[in-house]
Scaffold this active site. Structure first.
Site, PDB file in Angstrom:
ATOM      1  N   VAL A 282       0.823  -1.204   0.000  1.00  0.00           N
ATOM      2  CA  VAL A 282       0.000   0.000   0.000  1.00  0.00           C
ATOM      3  C   VAL A 282       0.864   1.264   0.000  1.00  0.00           C
ATOM      4  O   VAL A 282       0.516   2.265  -0.641  1.00  0.00           O
ATOM      5  CB  VAL A 282      -0.950   0.005   1.223  1.00  0.00           C
ATOM      6  N   CYS A 283       1.993   1.217   0.693  1.00  0.00           N
ATOM      7  CA  CYS A 283       2.817   2.420   0.875  1.00  0.00           C
ATOM      8  C   CYS A 283       3.228   3.110  -0.429  1.00  0.00           C
ATOM      9  O   CYS A 283       3.087   4.327  -0.548  1.00  0.00           O
ATOM     10  CB  CYS A 283       4.043   2.094   1.728  1.00  0.00           C
ATOM     11  N   PRO A 284       3.732   2.368  -1.436  1.00  0.00           N
ATOM     12  CA  PRO A 284       4.101   3.075  -2.662  1.00  0.00           C
ATOM     13  C   PRO A 284       2.927   3.738  -3.366  1.00  0.00           C
ATOM     14  O   PRO A 284       3.089   4.793  -3.985  1.00  0.00           O
ATOM     15  CB  PRO A 284       4.738   1.987  -3.534  1.00  0.00           C
TER      16      PRO A 284
ATOM     17  N   GLU B 202       0.497   5.225  -1.925  1.00  0.00           N
ATOM     18  CA  GLU B 202       0.258   6.490  -1.241  1.00  0.00           C
ATOM     19  C   GLU B 202       1.319   7.532  -1.607  1.00  0.00           C
ATOM     20  O   GLU B 202       0.987   8.681  -1.922  1.00  0.00           O
ATOM     21  CB  GLU B 202       0.252   6.277   0.269  1.00  0.00           C
ATOM     22  N   LEU B 203       2.596   7.155  -1.542  1.00  0.00           N
ATOM     23  CA  LEU B 203       3.650   8.128  -1.816  1.00  0.00           C
ATOM     24  C   LEU B 203       3.578   8.635  -3.249  1.00  0.00           C
ATOM     25  O   LEU B 203       3.775   9.829  -3.498  1.00  0.00           O
ATOM     26  CB  LEU B 203       5.026   7.536  -1.505  1.00  0.00           C
TER      27      LEU B 203
END
Length: 209
Positions: free
Chosen positions: A49-51, A53-54
């Protein structure tokens, strides 16, 4: 539950990575009196999920800059991990092309000070130091005004990605209140009618909607 809303944003001095540059002694206080700050945490580099969002924040970077907002990301990874992640292309699981600073909270003290660490240190029955939970940050986000005060925060559990458009809406609401002294009702967005803080205007507003 403790909240930072209405309080001074905890400052820190840490290593950050911006593009291909490593920044020593990065602080949030450098933006005080100059810019709003959207400071957001994410669990870890090289995850799922993190990439998304960034990269989503990067896609709207011009919108934040237009509003005089500095984006700053943070996770518990080392600056070496940040640098490697920023060096890999999107098709390789990286986030190459993200240009705002990413802070390394390797000591986890920043996450603790912002209340978003997904676990805590404790002692077992034999007196040994242990860690309960997960040693990463929840998806916490903090909107900080130009005086260094936290005006909005949202914290998501690890599996739940955030809405970048909602962050922009909150920036618009804060700026509208600061400029016009009008409060922003439910589902308000830029260009819609706001409310002056009198009973008459609230009644008028409700009567129209």
């Amino acid at each position: 539950m403790y909240t930072l809303v209405g309080k001074k944003a905890p400052d820190f001095s840490a290593i950050a990575v911006q593009g291909t540059n490593i920044i020593e002694d990065f602080t949030l206080s450098q933006f005080k009196g100059k810019k709003y700050v959207v400071f957001f945490f994410y669990p870890m580099d090289f995850t799922f999920v993190c990439p998304t969002e960034l990269v989503a924040f990067q896609d709207k970077l011009a919108e934040f800059e237009k509003r005089d907002v500095q984006l700053v990301a943070c996770s518990v990874d080392s600056h070496f991990s940040h640098f490697a992640w920023l060096s890999q292309g999107l098709n390789e699981g990286g986030i190459k092309g993200v240009t705002y600073p990413i802070v390394s909270d390797f000591s986890k003290t920043i996450s603790q000070n912002y209340g978003v660490l997904a676990g805590e240190e404790d002692f077992d029955e034999e007196g040994n130091l242990i860690f309960e939970g997960q040693p990463v940050a929840y998806r916490g986000l903090f909107l900080i005004d130009k005086e260094g005060i936290v005006r909005h925060t949202v914290v998501n559990d690890l599996p739940l990605g955030r809405s970048v458009d909602e962050v922009l809406r909150m920036v618009d609401a804060l700026k509208h209140y600061e400029e016009y002294g009008e409060v922003c009702p439910a589902n308000w967005s830029e260009g819609k009618e706001a409310i002056r803080e009198t009973h008459e205007s609230v009644s008028d507003y409700l009567g129209k909607h």
